[in-house]
Design a protein around this motif. Structure first.
Motif, short mmCIF file in Angstrom:
data_model
loop_
_atom_site.label_atom_id
_atom_site.label_comp_id
_atom_site.label_asym_id
_atom_site.label_seq_id
_atom_site.Cartn_x
_atom_site.Cartn_y
_atom_site.Cartn_z
N SER A 138 5.28 3.47 -1.82
CA SER A 138 6.11 4.64 -1.48
C SER A 138 5.30 5.77 -0.87
O SER A 138 5.70 6.36 0.14
N ASP A 139 4.15 6.07 -1.47
CA ASP A 139 3.30 7.15 -0.93
C ASP A 139 2.77 6.78 0.45
O ASP A 139 2.67 7.64 1.33
N PHE A 140 2.42 5.52 0.64
CA PHE A 140 1.94 5.08 1.95
C PHE A 140 3.02 5.29 3.01
O PHE A 140 2.76 5.87 4.07
N VAL A 141 4.24 4.86 2.73
CA VAL A 141 5.34 4.99 3.69
C VAL A 141 5.62 6.46 3.99
O VAL A 141 5.79 6.85 5.14
N SER A 142 5.62 7.30 2.97
CA SER A 142 5.84 8.73 3.20
C SER A 142 4.75 9.32 4.08
O SER A 142 5.02 10.11 4.98
N LYS A 149 12.25 4.52 7.45
CA LYS A 149 11.51 4.54 6.19
C LYS A 149 11.96 3.38 5.29
O LYS A 149 11.13 2.71 4.67
N LEU A 150 13.27 3.19 5.22
CA LEU A 150 13.82 2.12 4.39
C LEU A 150 13.28 0.76 4.85
O LEU A 150 12.81 -0.04 4.04
N CYS A 151 13.31 0.51 6.15
CA CYS A 151 12.84 -0.77 6.67
C CYS A 151 11.34 -0.96 6.45
O CYS A 151 10.92 -2.05 6.04
N LEU A 152 10.55 0.08 6.71
CA LEU A 152 9.12 -0.05 6.50
C LEU A 152 8.82 -0.27 5.02
O LEU A 152 8.00 -1.12 4.66
N HIS A 153 9.48 0.48 4.16
CA HIS A 153 9.27 0.33 2.72
C HIS A 153 9.62 -1.09 2.27
O HIS A 153 8.85 -1.73 1.53
#
Length: 137
Positions: free
Chosen positions: A16-20, A40-44
């Motif tokens: 989560s922190d990485f994606v943010s 964000k949803l897709c990358l996460h």
């Protein structure tokens, strides 16, 4: 233009922190809130799937994330070091027998949100393409 080219350990606590953090680097694209949410949803989902299903939570294995910005397109690639998988063999999460299952929707969401999705290297890499529309205003 490459925006992100990073390798992270297979640690769910980092996802989560990485994606943010990645999306802080994408602010210059001036994307609308809905597009940012969907990307964000897709990358996460892709990163979590790589860690959990691809690398089987093995902290010694890595996940490689590359994000490129091309003219009116954002291309996100997530690669794990696992054995790969057959994306065509995934159960349909909209099937009545799968509706109430806790998991199994990530790839389905990615395929329905992104404009193009490809699985490369026997499914070790997912390549997701989104055509970008700049926020008007």
């Amino acid at each position: 233009m490459t925006i992100v080219d990073e390798i992270i350990p297979s640690d769910m606590a980092l996802a989560s922190d990485f994606v943010s953090g990645v999306f802080e680097k994408l602010l210059f694209l001036s994307l609308d809130d809905a597009t940012v949410f969907n990307l964000k949803l897709c990358l996460h989902e892709a990163v979590v799937n790589a860690i959990k299903h691809g690398n089987k939570l093995n902290n010694a294995l890595r996940v490689h994330i590359i994000i490129n910005n091309e003219t009116n397109k954002l291309i996100m690639e997530v690669t794990d070091q696992g054995a790969g998988f057959d994306h065509n063999a995934l159960p349909d999460p909209t099937d009545e027998k799968n509706i109430m299952k806790y998991s199994g929707r990530g790839v389905y969401l990615i395929k329905n949100i992104m404009d193009d999705v490809k699985f490369i290297n026997n499914g070790q890499t997912i390549k997701m393409v989104k055509v970008l529309k700049k926020e008007e205003g």
